[in-house]
Design an enzyme around this catalytic site. Sequence first.
Site, PDB file in Angstrom:
ATOM      1  N   MET A   1       0.991  -0.851  -0.001  1.00 33.92           N
ATOM      2  CA  MET A   1      -0.009   0.708   0.268  1.00 33.92           C
ATOM      3  C   MET A   1       0.527   1.237  -0.008  1.00 33.92           C
ATOM      4  O   MET A   1       2.053   1.385   0.575  1.00 33.92           O
ATOM      5  CB  MET A   1      -0.766  -0.398   1.215  1.00 33.92           C
ATOM      6  CG  MET A   1      -1.746  -1.378   1.256  1.00 33.92           C
ATOM      7  SD  MET A   1      -3.244  -0.578  -0.254  1.00 33.92           S
ATOM      8  CE  MET A   1      -3.982   0.617   0.303  1.00 33.92           C
ATOM      9  N   SER A 259      -4.121  -3.282  -7.269  1.00 30.95           N
ATOM     10  CA  SER A 259      -3.229  -2.489  -8.209  1.00 30.95           C
ATOM     11  C   SER A 259      -3.141  -1.936  -6.305  1.00 30.95           C
ATOM     12  O   SER A 259      -3.779  -1.654  -5.521  1.00 30.95           O
ATOM     13  CB  SER A 259      -3.218  -1.644  -8.835  1.00 30.95           C
ATOM     14  OG  SER A 259      -3.680  -1.054  -8.502  1.00 30.95           O
ATOM     15  N   ASP A 260      -1.603  -2.524  -6.107  1.00 28.54           N
ATOM     16  CA  ASP A 260      -0.817  -1.367  -4.973  1.00 28.54           C
ATOM     17  C   ASP A 260      -1.003   0.126  -5.102  1.00 28.54           C
ATOM     18  O   ASP A 260      -1.412  -0.254  -6.727  1.00 28.54           O
ATOM     19  CB  ASP A 260       0.517  -2.189  -4.429  1.00 28.54           C
ATOM     20  CG  ASP A 260       0.647  -1.862  -3.029  1.00 28.54           C
ATOM     21  OD1 ASP A 260      -0.064  -0.863  -2.371  1.00 28.54           O
ATOM     22  OD2 ASP A 260       1.357  -2.194  -2.648  1.00 28.54           O
ATOM     23  N   CYS A 261      -1.620   0.799  -4.930  1.00 28.87           N
ATOM     24  CA  CYS A 261      -1.738   2.189  -5.183  1.00 28.87           C
ATOM     25  C   CYS A 261      -0.408   2.805  -5.717  1.00 28.87           C
ATOM     26  O   CYS A 261       0.406   3.215  -5.849  1.00 28.87           O
ATOM     27  CB  CYS A 261      -2.162   3.016  -3.724  1.00 28.87           C
ATOM     28  SG  CYS A 261      -3.370   2.852  -3.405  1.00 28.87           S
ATOM     29  N   ALA A 263       0.752   1.538  -8.420  1.00 28.49           N
ATOM     30  CA  ALA A 263       1.434   0.262  -9.782  1.00 28.49           C
ATOM     31  C   ALA A 263       0.648   0.635 -11.106  1.00 28.49           C
ATOM     32  O   ALA A 263       1.690  -0.150 -11.420  1.00 28.49           O
ATOM     33  CB  ALA A 263       1.063  -0.589  -8.685  1.00 28.49           C
TER      34      ALA A 263
END
Length: 747
Positions: A1, A259-261, A263
Amino acid sequence: MGARSSTLILLSLFTLAHGATTFTFPDCVNGPLKSNGVCDTSLDPRSRAEALISLFTVPELINNTVNTSPGVPRLGIGAYEWWSEALPILIGAAFDDDLTKSIAASISTEARAFNNAGRAGLDFWTPNINPFKDPRWGRGQETPGEDPYHISQYVLNLIEGLQGGIDPQPHLKVAADCKHFAAYDIEGSRTSFDAQVSYQDLSEYYLPPFQSCVRDAKVASVMCSYNSVNGIPSCANKYLLQTVLRDYWGFGEDRWVTSDCDAIKNVYTPHNYTQTYAEAVAVSLKAGTDIDCGSTYATYLPDAFNQSLITRADLETALVRQYTSLVRYSMGTILCKLGYFDPASSQPYRQLTWADVNTPSSQALAHRAAVEGIVLLKNTGVLPFASSIKKLALVGPWANATIAMQGNYHGVAPFLISPLQGAIDAGYEVTFVQGTDILGNTTDGFTAAIQSAQDADAVVFVGGIDLTVEKESGDRSTIVWPGNQLDLIAALEVRKPLVVVQCGGGQVDDSALKASDLVNAILWAGYPGQSGGTAIFDIISGKVSPSGRLPITQYPASYTSQIKLQDMTLRPSSTSPGRTYKWYQGTPVYEFGYGLHYTSFNLSWEQPPSAKYSLSQLIAPAKVLAGSPVDLIPLDTFHITVANTGSLASDYVALLFANSTSGPAPYPNKQLVSYTRVHAIQPGTTSSGNLTVTLGAIARADEQGNLWVHNGTYQLNVDVGPTQLTHRFELVGESVQISIWPTDPSA
C-alpha cells in the site's frame, strides 16, 4: 500500500476507511434497479452482477475501475471506496492460531459496525503475507515472520476470522485481501525493482502463503505488488495473475485483483515496461488487475479503448468480478457474498452497531495478543522481579511511548498504555528519564538516567527502533542498535538488576547485550499495541509468564554486508550466507523460534510415533479424494505431553522441525512442519498438544518448482536450542511428486 493511507488498525480495536466516502447501499425496493436482475435474489451472483454491468456505458465502466469508484447515480449506485484497512500486529510471535482467528473475528465485527455507520467499506486490504526474509525490510513489521509454513497457517486462520468462515454461506462477513503478490520485500526502489526469482524459490518460499490464502482460505481479493517479477510488473503479469492465481489456485471469476496504489502508473514509469500509459493500462487490465488503486485507469483507459487496445468485454470482466463480490447469493459454493444489494433485515451483520466496537472482550483480546507475543530472549534469573524490588528507574526512548506502540497502519486507539503507565499500574515507584532518542547522538540525558539507576532497586531500559527507522517506503541499511542507545545501556550497568526491552518490528543485533554479565534480561516486545505497557509489566512483574517465540532470525550486524537486500535467492552461495533459519550458514544471535520461560518443561511422546511410512500408502487418499490438494494429506499427527516441572504457570509453544538429507543437495538446516500453543499449564501438571504434519510441510521444490516428498530418513525435533524431544522415521518407496508448478507460457 502507498504511504498515503490514513487507515488502521491496532490489533482488533479500530477499523477505518481511506478517504471521506460515505458508504451507502443501493435501494432494490424503490430504486431504479428494482426490476433489474441484480435485485433478483433467485439468480446466482454472477448473473446478478452481469445484469447490472450490462447497463453501464463505456465511460461508466471506466470510471468504476478505480478504488474511488463514483458509482452510477442514474442507476442508484452510489460511490464506493474499495480501499479500507484492518491490520493486526505482533501476533506472529504468539504462534497461536486460535488467537489469530479470534482477533480477525473481532476486526471483522468492528469493520461491519463501521460499515453500517457509513464509515468503512465491505472489503479490507489485509493481510500482508510477504515472508520477512531480510531484516532490513521496512515493512517486515506488518508480517507474521520469515517462515512460509507459519505464515500459511496464520493467513488460513486470519482469513477465516475476517470473512466469517471458509467461503461461508450465505454472506461473507467482510472481504479480505492478501497482499502483496508477489515477491515484494523492498521499499526504497519498490516501484522500479525487478525481483529475479527462480521457480524453485517462488514455489517453496515466496508463494506458499498466497496459495494458502487463495486456494485454502478462499480469500475474496488479492493485491498485486509494485515490483516486477522476472522482468514483468506484477500488476501486468499474466503469468502471476492468470496462470498461477486463477488457473493453478482456482481464484474464481467472483473474486478480484486490486493494484497497490499507483502501481498501474508504475508499469509505464519507472518500470518502462510499455511505450505509453495507454499500453500500460491495457496490459494491466488484460493481465487481470481489476481495480486500480489510483487514477491511471480512469485517465488512460479511454485512450486504450479508442486505440482498440481493450474492448468493452475487458472492462465488463473487471466490473463483473467486483460486483459479484458485493452481491448476496443463495446458490453455489465458492462465491463472495457481501449482501450489498439485499435487505438489511435478512443480514445479521447489518445489525452490528457502535455497541459492538471497543468491547471489553476486544480490549482483553488486544491485551492477550501483546502478552502472548512478547519474547524473553535472556534471563539470568532477575525476572520476574522479586517482591523486594519496588523502585524502578525507567529509561529509554520507548519508555513513555504511546502512539509508537501501534506501528504503522493504525487509526485512533481508544487508549494507549505506555510502559511508564504500565509500570505505575503494576505498583512500582517509578522514576522516568528518557536519556536519549531513538536516533540520539547526544549524552545530555545520560547523567540523569545514571542517577535514577543508582537510586533505584532495578533498571528497565525500553528502546529499540520505531517508524523513524523502519517504515513503508524506507528500508534499513544496518541492523545495529540506532543512535547511542547501546552507550546509554552500558552506562546504566550500575550493578542493579538491568532489564532491556527491545521494541520495533525488525530485529537489531543484541550481541553486546547478550554477552554482558550486567544486562540481566532482554525482552522483545515488537509493536505491542494499545495495552503494550500493561503487557510488558505483566511479564516483568511475573503476573504472566512469557511464552512468545521469535518469528524471525536475529542476525549479527555483519549479515547486511554479506548479502545485498535485492538478492532474492534463499540458498547459500559464494555471494550469500543463505537466508532465514532454513539456509543461513552463520550463527544467529537468536534463532528463529527462540524464546525462554519462567518455568521449566519436560516433553514426551504420548505414544511412540511410527518409525516407518509407506509413500504409496500415504498418497492413496489422493485417489479417493479426487481434486483434493495432495500437499494437505497428513503424514501423521504427533501427540506430545508437556509437563510443567517448574513453579510458575505458563503457556508453552511447541515448534516441530524436520530435517533430512533425502533428495538432492543442498539440504535445508531444518524446516518448521507444525506448531501448537498449549495454554496455562499449571506447576506440577501436564497438558497435551497435537502436531499434525502434512506431506506439503516436509516436501521440497525442485528447480522447476515441483514439490517432491523424498524417500529416506527424517528427524523430528521439538523446540530450538537444547533438543526437548526427537524422533526418527523413514519414508519408504519411490519419492513422490505431489505438485506440478505452472511454467510461464510466454517464457
